[in-house]
Enzyme design. Structure first.
Site, PDB file in Angstrom:
ATOM      1  N   LYS A  52       0.531  22.651  28.045  1.00 31.23           N
ATOM      2  CA  LYS A  52       0.793  23.880  27.076  1.00 31.23           C
ATOM      3  C   LYS A  52       0.952  23.385  25.796  1.00 31.23           C
ATOM      4  O   LYS A  52       0.486  23.668  24.582  1.00 31.23           O
ATOM      5  CB  LYS A  52       1.797  24.664  27.510  1.00 31.23           C
ATOM      6  CG  LYS A  52       1.395  25.577  28.705  1.00 31.23           C
ATOM      7  CD  LYS A  52       2.615  25.920  29.503  1.00 31.23           C
ATOM      8  CE  LYS A  52       2.081  26.815  30.901  1.00 31.23           C
ATOM      9  NZ  LYS A  52       3.406  27.281  31.501  1.00 31.23           N
ATOM     10  N   GLN A  96       9.512  28.352  31.690  1.00 33.36           N
ATOM     11  CA  GLN A  96       8.591  27.577  32.806  1.00 33.36           C
ATOM     12  C   GLN A  96       9.208  28.132  34.100  1.00 33.36           C
ATOM     13  O   GLN A  96      10.366  27.656  34.361  1.00 33.36           O
ATOM     14  CB  GLN A  96       8.523  26.235  32.425  1.00 33.36           C
ATOM     15  CG  GLN A  96       7.655  25.416  33.697  1.00 33.36           C
ATOM     16  CD  GLN A  96       6.143  25.896  33.536  1.00 33.36           C
ATOM     17  OE1 GLN A  96       5.601  26.143  32.408  1.00 33.36           O
ATOM     18  NE2 GLN A  96       5.393  26.058  34.714  1.00 33.36           N
ATOM     19  N   ASP A 119       4.037  35.485  28.514  1.00 35.99           N
ATOM     20  CA  ASP A 119       3.857  35.524  29.741  1.00 35.99           C
ATOM     21  C   ASP A 119       3.531  36.825  30.421  1.00 35.99           C
ATOM     22  O   ASP A 119       3.047  37.077  31.386  1.00 35.99           O
ATOM     23  CB  ASP A 119       4.879  34.806  30.823  1.00 35.99           C
ATOM     24  CG  ASP A 119       4.682  33.490  31.272  1.00 35.99           C
ATOM     25  OD1 ASP A 119       3.392  33.220  31.215  1.00 35.99           O
ATOM     26  OD2 ASP A 119       5.571  32.778  31.433  1.00 35.99           O
TER      27      ASP A 119
END
Ligand code: NAP
Length: 281
Positions: A52, A96, A119
């Site tokens: 990422k 995460q 997200d």
């Protein structure tokens, strides 16, 4: 059969985003920023976060990774999120997953400002997506949606069958296809006859976590099949779709690896840029 090349599509998307970041920098004299919080030392999470960060840098985003050991207190993480919520240089925050057991995942998700929730997991974004309003959309289903649109730009009236109803994949995928005027059936582990459902589909999105669940004779000719699954098996990584068999019938199919996976990260960058743009209005 069209082999849907997710690597190529993701590279094209990153290229578009790179240009967009350049114009945003010229307009606002700053670039969107993505901050990722990584807790613990799980190898897959470390690899995801490294990828990422690499991709974020590649398109010119300001990127930062904050690392904590497994033993970090929940309070420390929540305070850090509050701090990032107030930081104007941070456009998007991602924690995460998975998290250590002593940290409440939902509390973490709900502490992130919805406007910085790259997200798309915050209940406010989930609600906005299902109401058809502007929202951050979870990265994997967004990637699937963009791949489907590449093969078939007009989805009006198509019958879509989603296999799996997770909050991460199946449910947001359903909302995205409903918005495109598809007729959507969402299936799960209690569905009576999955094969019969799949045989009705013009589009199948499989997000289950069972190796090669979707068989060749479950797919009618001209179906677009998107395989979200990533399953470790003796023969290596395979998806939720029997690639060899399904490729004989389908109109288009994503491979695993090299299909949905690369699009997920590219969509995270896209979401970060969208959050930045909305914050400038
Ligand atoms: P999940 O949360 O475990 O959900 C799995 C879903 O599949 C559930 O809704 C479950 O039904 C359903 N299911 C289980 N057995 C089934 C069966 N026999 N028939 C029909 N449905 C069944 O999984 P997830 O997080 O969505 O992940 C799914 C897969 O995608 C995994 O392989 C994961 O590794 C992969 N993944 C890939 C990416 C990517 O970037 N490519 C990203 C995320 C996840 P119930 O609700 O009834 O239990």
């Amino acid at each position: 059969m069209i082999l849907i090349d997710g690597k190529k599509a993701a590279a094209e998307l990153r290229e578009e985003l790179k240009h967009e970041v350049t114009s945003l920098k010229a307009k606002y004299n700053r670039v969107p920023g993505l901050t990722v919080i990584l807790i613990g030392d799980l190898t897959p999470s470390q690899i995801y976060v490294r990828n990422k960060e690499k991709s974020a840098n590649e398109v010119g985003l300001k990127s930062e990774v904050i690392k904590y050991p497994d033993s970090v207190e929940e309070k420390t993480v929540l305070e850090k999120i509050e701090e990032l919520n107030k930081d104007e240089t941070v456009s998007g925050i991602l924690v995460q997953l998975p998290l250590p057991k002593h940290i409440d995942k939902q509390k973490v998700i709900e502490t992130i400002l919805p406007s910085k929730d790259v997200d798309g997991f915050h209940p406010m974004n989930v609600g906005n997506l299902s109401s058809g309003y502007e929202s951050s959309v979870p990265c994997t289903p967004l990637g699937c949606y963009l791949l489907i649109k590449k093969v078939e730009p007009n989805l009006k009236g198509k019958k879509a069958v989603i296999v799996g109803r997770s909050n991460l994949n199946g449910k947001p995928m359903t909302q995205l296809l409903l918005k495109e005027n598809c007729t959507v059936t969402i299936t799960h582990s209690k569905t009576k006859d999955l094969k019969a459902e799949c045989l009705e589909a013009d589009i199948i999105v499989a997000a289950v976590g069972i190796p090669e669940l979707v068989k060749g004779d479950w797919v009618k000719k001209d179906t677009i099949v998107i395989d979200v699954g990533i399953n470790k098996t003796d023969k290596g990584i395979v998806g939720d779709v029997d690639f060899e068999e399904v490729s004989k019938n389908a109109k288009a199919l994503t491979p695993v690896p090299g299909g949905v996976g690369p699009m997920t990260i590219a969509c995270l960058l896209k979401n970060t840029i969208e959050c930045f743009k909305r914050s400038q209005i």
